[in-house]
Design a protein around this motif. Structure first.
Motif, short mmCIF file in Angstrom:
data_model
loop_
_atom_site.label_atom_id
_atom_site.label_comp_id
_atom_site.label_asym_id
_atom_site.label_seq_id
_atom_site.Cartn_x
_atom_site.Cartn_y
_atom_site.Cartn_z
N THR A 61 49.33 -27.25 4.19
CA THR A 61 50.11 -26.85 3.03
C THR A 61 50.45 -28.05 2.16
O THR A 61 50.32 -28.02 0.94
N ALA A 62 50.87 -29.15 2.82
CA ALA A 62 51.26 -30.35 2.08
C ALA A 62 50.09 -30.97 1.34
O ALA A 62 50.28 -31.68 0.34
N THR A 63 48.88 -30.72 1.82
CA THR A 63 47.70 -31.24 1.13
C THR A 63 47.63 -30.73 -0.30
O THR A 63 47.30 -31.47 -1.23
N TRP A 64 47.96 -29.45 -0.51
CA TRP A 64 47.89 -28.87 -1.85
C TRP A 64 49.21 -29.00 -2.61
O TRP A 64 49.22 -29.14 -3.83
N VAL A 65 50.33 -28.92 -1.87
CA VAL A 65 51.63 -28.99 -2.53
C VAL A 65 51.97 -30.45 -2.77
O VAL A 65 52.74 -31.07 -2.03
N GLY A 66 51.38 -31.03 -3.78
CA GLY A 66 51.60 -32.42 -4.14
C GLY A 66 52.42 -32.53 -5.41
O GLY A 66 52.93 -31.56 -5.96
N GLY A 67 52.52 -33.77 -5.88
CA GLY A 67 53.28 -34.02 -7.10
C GLY A 67 52.70 -33.28 -8.29
O GLY A 67 53.43 -32.74 -9.13
N ALA A 145 45.41 -41.22 -8.00
CA ALA A 145 45.92 -42.00 -9.14
C ALA A 145 46.81 -41.15 -10.03
O ALA A 145 47.86 -41.61 -10.51
N ALA A 146 46.42 -39.90 -10.26
CA ALA A 146 47.19 -39.03 -11.14
C ALA A 146 48.58 -38.76 -10.57
O ALA A 146 49.58 -38.81 -11.30
N ILE A 147 48.66 -38.47 -9.28
CA ILE A 147 49.96 -38.15 -8.72
C ILE A 147 50.83 -39.39 -8.54
O ILE A 147 52.05 -39.32 -8.65
N LEU A 148 50.20 -40.55 -8.29
CA LEU A 148 50.99 -41.79 -8.26
C LEU A 148 51.55 -42.10 -9.63
O LEU A 148 52.70 -42.56 -9.76
N SER A 149 50.77 -41.86 -10.66
CA SER A 149 51.24 -42.07 -12.03
C SER A 149 52.41 -41.14 -12.35
O SER A 149 53.41 -41.55 -12.95
N ALA A 150 52.31 -39.88 -11.89
CA ALA A 150 53.40 -38.93 -12.11
C ALA A 150 54.65 -39.35 -11.37
O ALA A 150 55.78 -39.21 -11.88
N LEU A 151 54.49 -39.90 -10.16
CA LEU A 151 55.66 -40.36 -9.41
C LEU A 151 56.36 -41.50 -10.12
O LEU A 151 57.60 -41.53 -10.22
N GLY A 152 55.58 -42.46 -10.64
CA GLY A 152 56.20 -43.57 -11.36
C GLY A 152 57.00 -43.10 -12.55
O GLY A 152 58.11 -43.57 -12.81
N ALA A 153 56.44 -42.14 -13.30
CA ALA A 153 57.15 -41.62 -14.46
C ALA A 153 58.41 -40.88 -14.04
O ALA A 153 59.46 -40.98 -14.70
N MET A 320 56.97 -33.72 -17.94
CA MET A 320 58.08 -34.27 -17.18
C MET A 320 59.25 -33.31 -17.10
O MET A 320 60.37 -33.71 -16.80
N ILE A 321 59.00 -32.02 -17.32
CA ILE A 321 60.11 -31.07 -17.38
C ILE A 321 60.87 -30.99 -16.07
O ILE A 321 62.10 -30.81 -16.05
N LEU A 322 60.19 -31.11 -14.94
CA LEU A 322 60.88 -31.01 -13.65
C LEU A 322 61.88 -32.15 -13.46
O LEU A 322 63.07 -31.88 -13.19
N PRO A 323 61.50 -33.41 -13.58
CA PRO A 323 62.52 -34.46 -13.45
C PRO A 323 63.56 -34.43 -14.56
O PRO A 323 64.71 -34.82 -14.33
N ALA A 341 62.23 -34.99 -3.18
CA ALA A 341 61.23 -33.94 -3.06
C ALA A 341 59.95 -34.31 -3.79
O ALA A 341 58.84 -34.13 -3.28
N VAL A 342 60.10 -34.83 -5.02
CA VAL A 342 58.93 -35.23 -5.80
C VAL A 342 58.20 -36.38 -5.11
O VAL A 342 56.96 -36.39 -5.02
N SER A 343 58.95 -37.35 -4.61
CA SER A 343 58.34 -38.48 -3.91
C SER A 343 57.58 -38.01 -2.67
O SER A 343 56.48 -38.48 -2.38
N ALA A 344 58.19 -37.06 -1.94
CA ALA A 344 57.54 -36.53 -0.75
C ALA A 344 56.24 -35.82 -1.11
O ALA A 344 55.22 -35.96 -0.44
N ALA A 345 56.29 -35.04 -2.20
CA ALA A 345 55.10 -34.30 -2.62
C ALA A 345 53.97 -35.25 -2.97
O ALA A 345 52.80 -35.01 -2.63
#
Length: 589
Positions: A61-67, A145-153, A320-323, A341-345
């Motif tokens: 589940t966590a594989t798909w439920v990412g950032g 790369a995409a999800i790491l970029s989203a985490l930084g933002a 960025m609506i969620l954060p 939660a976002v960091s975990a995802a």
């Protein structure tokens, strides 16, 4: 805005927790699977093939439920003109897991493969396996790369710390525990991370809903209050585009190494199927808070909040609506839980992708294509080096590439258009060979690239029926961007063309060589006339014989000591004419 010390402290505590769980998982399972005859490298890639339902369900589940999943779902619901009707990821990925469990999990697990590329190299040879590795690798790297970029933002919005620092630290932690424990560390940390996602987002929703600036979301679902209704609608003229994107998610979500890594780590083929179904349910459940947060964003009078009078959509901050909701509609201590939660995802997806990419490279490229005599220790070190290298590449792209999401969209399209039809052929279509595989690869690639990619500003050179010229105005810079919108379902058509050309050219090549129209000397890929010899196949055996359990696939007696050629559904493509092995004969008794 000053750095939130409490938020920074919460992130540090969370990261230390994840790191400790990853190290503990590596220590706890350091000998798992090896005593049963598996190698250390295989244990890192697929565990000891003993992942149970609890851990397996969580990690799949966590594989798909990412950032990207939770942020993208909230964004789709929030964006005016899109809404829930266009939030396809939850339903698309859930159905991809169901389809994968019904049709793909059992044959892949029953044959004891170690990576998704094993059946390709088995039937089509190492050259074709190398070609198919390219889109698979790009998909994993660009996704990380995409999800790491989203985490930084996200961290910059809520905690206001430097984006580069947050991305590098997150990547280093994910790479470190993946290096230490392989799949075991990834799986056990996924359990903690998925729990944090669920808890963090659901804690945020009630506070955001009760904010005075937020209108009743049941009213804004069907009525225009601050923007168009968040339920959205699908116009008849957009029906083919919607169906094309949905098919991409549903079928293109199957041929990923991150999925098959979990399938192949299951303790049996039946368990692999059950894990897929559990993960499908988990994906739907985990999407609910993201949908609600997107609806909250669409129901908010931003003039009453600390965000300011201009809505996020008019600042080009819809992604960025969620954060933003967590930061401006929830108390600080709640927003920090949501940030966790976002960091975990993000970490739950990044570590999986990095491990998957390194597994394919170490086994299918380094070992089977170049170093067939490599020792197990050598393979382990190659995996460790590539985990670090691929993690570094994903981090660099997250920091340096502005169009990383465009790259991921394109690579995910290529996975759907190229790898999915190849997987169908290699598992279910008899008679395909390397010539057909190359033809399918080229046809799919040409038709997809020909359609262009607006996110990368790649113009099309194939204008499909119904195309339209569009323009997009960037609200902040006032820059007007012109692009071509392909309204024809060209992605699915490209996939079907790749599938049909694979089958057609395979049978054409077989007919030309076997009829004598072409001399056997022109079979330079050894795909029709000059079949792979037993000697060659024995040197590049892709399946550990002790792990083969064909009884789960068909009523066939157990076979010990057989070569790989006898384990594949299309055995005539791998054996010399008139030289059927005893193992193959058993298959037809």
């Amino acid at each position: 805005m000053a750095i939130h010390v409490e938020g920074l402290l919460a992130i540090i505590i969370f990261y230390l927790l994840i790191l400790m769980v990853g190290i503990w998982a590596a220590w706890k399972n350091k000998r798992s699977g090896i005593s049963d005859g598996s190698t250390r490298s295989e244990s890192i890639m697929v565990g000891g093939r003993d992942i149970g339902l609890f851990v397996g369900g969580f990690t799949m589940t966590a594989t798909w439920v990412g950032g990207g999943y939770i942020n993208g779902t909230a964004e789709s619901v929030y964006v005016p003109g899109s809404g829930l009707a266009w939030a396809q990821a939850p339903f698309g990925y859930a159905l991809s897991l169901v389809v994968g469990g019904l049709f793909f999990a059992k044959p892949m697990r029953s044959r004891g493969y170690v990576t998704m590329l094993d059946p390709f190299q088995q039937l089509y040879g190492k050259r074709m396996g190398g070609l198919l590795f390219i889109p698979a690798l790009l998909g994993e790297l660009f996704w990380s790369a995409a999800i790491l970029s989203a985490l930084g933002a996200t961290l910059s919005v809520i905690v206001d710390i430097n984006i580069s620092v947050s991305v590098v630290v997150s990547a280093l932690i994910a790479v470190f525990y993946t290096l230490v424990g392989g799949l075991y560390s990834v799986a056990y940390t996924d359990v903690v991370q998925l729990f944090c996602i669920f808890l963090g987002l659901w804690m945020s929703v009630p506070f955001a809903l009760s904010n005075p600036a937020v209108s009743d979301i049941s009213v804004t679902a069907v009525n225009a209050v601050f923007q168009t209704p968040w339920l959205g609608e699908i116009h008849p003229s957009d029906g083919w585009m919607w169906a094309d994107n949905f098919c991409l998610l549903m079928l293109g979500g199957i041929p990923w190494q991150v999925y098959f890594q979990r399938v192949l780590s299951a303790s049996s083929a039946t368990y692999a199927q059950v894990l897929s179904f559990l993960a499908a349910f988990g994906c739907l459940v985990m999407a609910v808070p993201s949908v609600l947060i997107g609806a909250i964003g669409a129901s908010t009078d931003w003039n009453q909040t600390s965000y300011g009078p201009i809505p996020p959509v008019e600042k080009d901050e819809s992604d960025m609506i969620l954060p933003i909701v967590l930061q401006h509609l929830c108390p600080s201590f709640i927003s920090f839980f949501g940030l966790g939660a976002v960091s975990a995802a993000v970490m739950s997806s990044a570590d999986s992708s990095i491990l998957s990419a390194s597994s394919m490279f170490a086994r299918n490229i380094y070992q089977l294509a170049f170093r067939q005599s490599a020792s197990d220790r050598e393979i382990v070190w190659v995996m460790r080096i590539t985990i670090f290298v691929f993690g570094g590449l994903a981090t660099a792209m997250a920091l340096l590439t502005g169009s990383v999401y465009g790259l991921w969209y394109l690579s995910s399209d290529l996975v759907y258009i190229i790898i999915f039809p190849q997987l169908l052929c290699v598992l279910f279509v008899k008679g395909t060979n390397t010539y057909g595989s190359i033809a399918g690869y080229l046809f799919g690639l040409l038709l997809r690239i020909g359609g262009g990619e607006p996110y990368l500003r790649l113009p099309p050179f194939i204008y499909y029926p119904g195309w339209q010229s569009r323009e997009k105005v960037h609200h902040l810079t006032k820059e007007v961007e012109h692009y071509v919108e392909q309204r024809f379902p060209y992605k699915t058509v490209s996939m079907l063309a790749s599938l049909l050309s694979n089958a057609a050219f395979s049978h054409l090549a077989k007919y030309l060589f076997e009829s004598g129209a072409l001399s056997p000397k022109y079979d330079f890929l050894d795909a029709v006339v000059s079949k792979h010899s037993r000697k060659t196949m024995d040197k590049t055996t892709l399946v550990a014989n002790d792990n083969i359990n064909l009884s789960e696939l068909a009523p066939v007696g157990a076979r010990h000591g057989s070569s790989l050629a006898g384990t594949f559904i299309n055995t005539e493509a791998l054996t010399d004419e008139g030289d059927i092995s005893p193992a193959s004969n058993n298959e037809y008794e």
